[in-house]
Motif scaffolding. Structure first.
Motif, mmCIF file in Angstrom:
data_model
loop_
_atom_site.group_PDB
_atom_site.id
_atom_site.type_symbol
_atom_site.label_atom_id
_atom_site.label_comp_id
_atom_site.label_asym_id
_atom_site.label_seq_id
_atom_site.Cartn_x
_atom_site.Cartn_y
_atom_site.Cartn_z
ATOM 1 N N ASP A 266 3.799 -40.749 -29.125
ATOM 2 C CA ASP A 266 4.544 -40.350 -27.925
ATOM 3 C C ASP A 266 6.030 -40.153 -28.199
ATOM 4 O OD1 ASP A 266 2.213 -40.454 -26.515
ATOM 5 O OD2 ASP A 266 2.513 -42.520 -25.823
ATOM 6 N N ASN A 267 6.547 -40.751 -29.284
ATOM 7 C CA ASN A 267 7.965 -40.598 -29.647
ATOM 8 C C ASN A 267 8.182 -39.445 -30.628
ATOM 9 O OD1 ASN A 267 8.752 -42.848 -28.081
ATOM 10 N ND2 ASN A 267 8.110 -44.234 -29.735
ATOM 11 N N CYS A 269 6.934 -39.021 -33.536
ATOM 12 C CA CYS A 269 6.952 -39.459 -34.929
ATOM 13 C C CYS A 269 5.517 -39.442 -35.454
ATOM 14 C CB CYS A 269 7.534 -40.867 -35.050
ATOM 15 S SG CYS A 269 9.290 -40.955 -34.619
ATOM 16 N N ARG A 350 10.073 -37.255 -38.003
ATOM 17 C CA ARG A 350 10.136 -36.958 -36.570
ATOM 18 C C ARG A 350 10.153 -35.438 -36.348
ATOM 19 N NH1 ARG A 350 11.916 -40.074 -32.466
ATOM 20 N NH2 ARG A 350 12.802 -41.559 -33.970
#
Length: 361
Positions: A266-267, A269, A350
């Motif tokens: 969700d980030n 990454c 990322r």
């Protein structure tokens, strides 16, 4: 449908007949007897009433409140019933008014009054011929025959006709609503059946795809295990190491490295990074020259594509964009139109710029 129409017509006829009976005006004697019947059923309901047959035998023409009062006068609850109904004896009215006064006992009171009125009709004396019949006193005629103005009869007839027309319109409206409701239900039933059939087909197709994918994975794992038993590690001598490392030291140019990435979280990454391809985990391949900035794309592998397309929203949309990439039904191949960009930050790669992809059948 025919049965429904016939049932509605029967109900309409019954309601019209009930309306006419309810609007019938009672004579003073009939009205007083009807009030006494209400009082009798209230006494029976309170638990102190005697059988109605006893009072009917004592007064064949119809017992009154005073006849009941002679028997129930000593009962504590009787006084309120007697006083309430006695005050209405001179009002007069119809069967409908009697049913309203009876309240929850209306069904029993109406049954007794119907039997009473039928009995009175059957026992009414026939009118004798003019030359032989005995003269009838005026007082009896007034007492037994209700005098109703002609205008009131006409008004009652018109009221009945309007009531019947209203009931007919209501019945027709009910039939129309029933027909429309049935049509809507049939449409909804057909739509639901079609959706269920489509869902079953999609589930069956998904189950077949998963089964084939699992078989391919098992076969690939078996091949890898077989190769591990056959292949032996290559012995690298010190001379070979020096031969390989020497040019690198001379040139001192950065080498491009390749990493295999799983789906991002969700980030944005990537969860798993490996230097080797791992079937079932690796979805993207990333190349970097400096170890900080890199570009990635979907791995060009049929098994990877089948696995990613099973759940494109979960596997692809966080790292890729494109036209309707959430819908993958019937598609089997993923084409990367433009690689995405990633940056190594705090020990993780990322997503900086999403890759652009599309599907092919």
């Amino acid at each position: 449908m025919k049965k429904l129409i016939l049932s509605c017509l029967a109900c309409l006829t019954m309601l019209a007949a009930m309306a006419q009976n309810d609007s019938t005006a009672l004579t003073p004697a009939q009205w007083q007897h009807a009030l006494a019947v209400i009082a009798q059923y209230e006494a029976l309901n309170a638990g102190y009433g005697q059988k109605s047959e006893t009072f009917e035998a004592q007064a064949p023409q119809g017992y009154t409140l005073d006849d009941l009062d002679a028997t129930y006068r000593q009962q504590p609850k009787w006084g309120a019933v007697y006083n309430r109904l006695k005050a209405l004896e001179n009002d007069g009215g119809t069967i409908a008014r009697i049913k309203e006064l009876a309240g929850p006992l209306a069904q029993h009171v109406e049954r007794d009054m119907t039997a009473y009125l039928k009995k009175q009709t059957a026992t009414e004396p026939q009118v004798a011929p003019a030359d032989t019949a005995a003269p009838v006193p005026d007082t009896l005629a007034v007492a037994d025959v209700p005098q109703e103005p002609v205008d009131e009869k006409k008004g009652g007839f018109n009221g009945h006709l309007l009531f019947d027309i209203l009931l007919a319109l209501l019945a027709l409206g009910g039939l129309a609503m029933a027909w429309l409701t049935r049509s809507e239900l049939n449409k909804l039933r057909r739509a639901t059946r079609s959706e269920l059939e489509t869902t079953n087909e999609n589930m069956q197709q998904l189950a077949n795809d998963v089964s084939q994918h699992v078989k391919a994975l098992l076969q690939r794992v078996g091949n890898i295990e077989a190769n591990q038993h056959v292949m032996k590690p290559r012995q690298v001598s010190r001379r070979d190491e020096l031969t390989v490392e020497a040019p690198a030291k001379r040139d001192e140019q950065p080498t491009e490295k390749t990493y295999y990435l799983s789906k991002p979280d969700d980030n944005d990454c990537f969860n798993r990074v490996s230097e080797e391809f791992e079937l079932g985990n690796s979805l993207f391949v990333l190349t970097t020259a400096d170890g900080i900035h890199g570009t990635y794309q979907v791995i060009d592998n049929r098994d990877v594509h089948r696995f990613a397309l099973m759940m494109p929203t979960e596997n692809l949309t966080r790292a890729c964009s494109g036209n309707a990439i959430q819908m993958s039904a019937g598609m089997s191949r993923i084409i990367t139109d433009r690689p995405g960009e990633a940056q190594f930050d705090n020990g993780q790669w990322r997503v900086i710029v999403k890759a652009i992809i599309h599907y092919e059948a």
